[in-house]
Scaffold this motif. Structure first.
Motif, PDB file in Angstrom:
ATOM      1  N   MET A   1       0.820  -1.188   0.000  1.00  0.00           N
ATOM      2  CA  MET A   1       0.000   0.000   0.000  1.00  0.00           C
ATOM      3  C   MET A   1       0.863   1.250   0.000  1.00  0.00           C
ATOM      4  O   MET A   1       0.585   2.198  -0.730  1.00  0.00           O
ATOM      5  N   GLY A   2       1.945   1.235   0.815  1.00  0.00           N
ATOM      6  CA  GLY A   2       2.828   2.394   0.901  1.00  0.00           C
ATOM      7  C   GLY A   2       3.561   2.624  -0.412  1.00  0.00           C
ATOM      8  O   GLY A   2       3.811   3.763  -0.808  1.00  0.00           O
ATOM      9  N   ALA A   3       3.922   1.556  -1.116  1.00  0.00           N
ATOM     10  CA  ALA A   3       4.634   1.694  -2.391  1.00  0.00           C
ATOM     11  C   ALA A   3       3.728   2.338  -3.427  1.00  0.00           C
ATOM     12  O   ALA A   3       4.176   3.145  -4.250  1.00  0.00           O
ATOM     13  N   ARG A   4       2.465   1.993  -3.395  1.00  0.00           N
ATOM     14  CA  ARG A   4       1.511   2.556  -4.360  1.00  0.00           C
ATOM     15  C   ARG A   4       1.356   4.061  -4.147  1.00  0.00           C
ATOM     16  O   ARG A   4       1.369   4.845  -5.101  1.00  0.00           O
ATOM     17  N   VAL A   5       1.279   4.500  -2.877  1.00  0.00           N
ATOM     18  CA  VAL A   5       1.160   5.931  -2.576  1.00  0.00           C
ATOM     19  C   VAL A   5       2.444   6.654  -2.965  1.00  0.00           C
ATOM     20  O   VAL A   5       2.399   7.742  -3.546  1.00  0.00           O
ATOM     21  N   GLY A   6       3.604   6.049  -2.700  1.00  0.00           N
ATOM     22  CA  GLY A   6       4.885   6.659  -3.054  1.00  0.00           C
ATOM     23  C   GLY A   6       5.026   6.813  -4.554  1.00  0.00           C
ATOM     24  O   GLY A   6       5.543   7.818  -5.057  1.00  0.00           O
ATOM     25  N   ARG A   7       4.578   5.810  -5.306  1.00  0.00           N
ATOM     26  CA  ARG A   7       4.635   5.872  -6.770  1.00  0.00           C
ATOM     27  C   ARG A   7       3.731   6.983  -7.297  1.00  0.00           C
ATOM     28  O   ARG A   7       4.077   7.666  -8.265  1.00  0.00           O
ATOM     29  N   MET A   8       2.593   7.190  -6.663  1.00  0.00           N
ATOM     30  CA  MET A   8       1.670   8.241  -7.108  1.00  0.00           C
ATOM     31  C   MET A   8       2.333   9.606  -6.956  1.00  0.00           C
ATOM     32  O   MET A   8       2.271  10.438  -7.870  1.00  0.00           O
ATOM     33  N   PHE A   9       2.983   9.863  -5.828  1.00  0.00           N
ATOM     34  CA  PHE A   9       3.653  11.152  -5.630  1.00  0.00           C
ATOM     35  C   PHE A   9       4.843  11.312  -6.577  1.00  0.00           C
ATOM     36  O   PHE A   9       5.117  12.409  -7.057  1.00  0.00           O
ATOM     37  N   ARG A  10       5.539  10.229  -6.845  1.00  0.00           N
ATOM     38  CA  ARG A  10       6.708  10.305  -7.722  1.00  0.00           C
ATOM     39  C   ARG A  10       6.285  10.591  -9.155  1.00  0.00           C
ATOM     40  O   ARG A  10       6.960  11.323  -9.881  1.00  0.00           O
ATOM     41  N   ASN A  11       5.198  10.005  -9.598  1.00  0.00           N
ATOM     42  CA  ASN A  11       4.751  10.166 -10.979  1.00  0.00           C
ATOM     43  C   ASN A  11       3.797  11.352 -11.175  1.00  0.00           C
ATOM     44  O   ASN A  11       3.371  11.619 -12.301  1.00  0.00           O
ATOM     45  N   PHE A  12       3.428  12.065 -10.109  1.00  0.00           N
ATOM     46  CA  PHE A  12       2.509  13.181 -10.212  1.00  0.00           C
ATOM     47  C   PHE A  12       3.138  14.280 -11.053  1.00  0.00           C
ATOM     48  O   PHE A  12       4.252  14.729 -10.809  1.00  0.00           O
ATOM     49  N   ASN A  13       2.409  14.711 -12.094  1.00  0.00           N
ATOM     50  CA  ASN A  13       2.824  15.814 -12.945  1.00  0.00           C
ATOM     51  C   ASN A  13       4.205  15.570 -13.556  1.00  0.00           C
ATOM     52  O   ASN A  13       4.980  16.499 -13.738  1.00  0.00           O
ATOM     53  N   LEU A  14       4.508  14.333 -13.885  1.00  0.00           N
ATOM     54  CA  LEU A  14       5.815  13.956 -14.401  1.00  0.00           C
ATOM     55  C   LEU A  14       6.079  14.567 -15.758  1.00  0.00           C
ATOM     56  O   LEU A  14       7.169  15.072 -16.021  1.00  0.00           O
TER      57      LEU A  14
END
Length: 185
Positions: A1-14
């Motif tokens: 679950m934590g990896a999914r949230v981290g990936r969302m922030f990393r890929n946001f507005n990429l």
């Protein structure tokens, strides 16, 4: 679950961030070295006076005469003659057996000591300083008296000192061992 949230922030507005980085002005690189080419201050800059031959200096140079000879190497002395010059004496003390491969030494030059002889002489002086005085050690090992006095004064063989434990400290150690033995067994 934590990896999914981290990936969302990393890929946001990429994509927007990538376009912004590509559109940014690039740093200006340093100028390159010219390499082999026309030297700075070439021969055109040399004044004509330097290029002309000076006859007075040329005549002085012609009057200089250099004579060179190689030095004669000294003739080497034969090995037997070298040994004859240095007086040697037999060893007074040596290691038993051949533990370190240094027992091949049978004699030393006068005025010198082997390691075993030095330790023996220092130990004898330490045990019996009235019998083994610096004068007797110098005479026994063919040494200089001033050097022997300095040797006896400043070089002391290893001295092991046993400090007896306090009685209270000994009880604490025994109590600790007894307590530790009870918990393990």
């Amino acid at each position: 679950m934590g990896a999914r949230v981290g990936r969302m922030f990393r890929n946001f507005n990429l994509e927007n961030r990538a376009h912004r980085e590509v559109g940014r002005a690039k740093p200006v690189p340093a100028p390159r070295h010219q390499g082999p080419g026309k030297p700075v201050g070439g021969t055109e800059d040399v004044p004509e006076k330097i290029r002309q031959k000076d006859e007075s200096l040329a005549s002085l140079l012609k009057s200089v005469y250099v004579e060179s000879t190689e030095p004669v190497p000294p003739t080497p002395l034969p090995a037997a003659a070298e040994r004859a010059e240095v007086q040697r004496r037999p060893l007074k003390a040596a290691l038993p057996g051949d533990p370190y491969g240094i027992c091949d030494i049978t004699d030393v030059p006068k005025g010198k000591l082997s390691i075993v002889e030095a330790l023996t002489a220092l130990n004898n002086h330490k045990r019996e300083p009235r019998t083994w005085t610096a004068e007797k050690v110098a005479q026994e090992y063919s040494l200089d008296l001033a050097e022997t006095k300095a040797l006896v004064q400043f070089f002391i063989p290893f001295d092991v000192k046993m400090i007896p434990p306090n009685s209270a400290g000994a009880k604490q150690i025994k109590a600790f061992i007894r307590h530790r033995g009870d918990t393990q067994g």
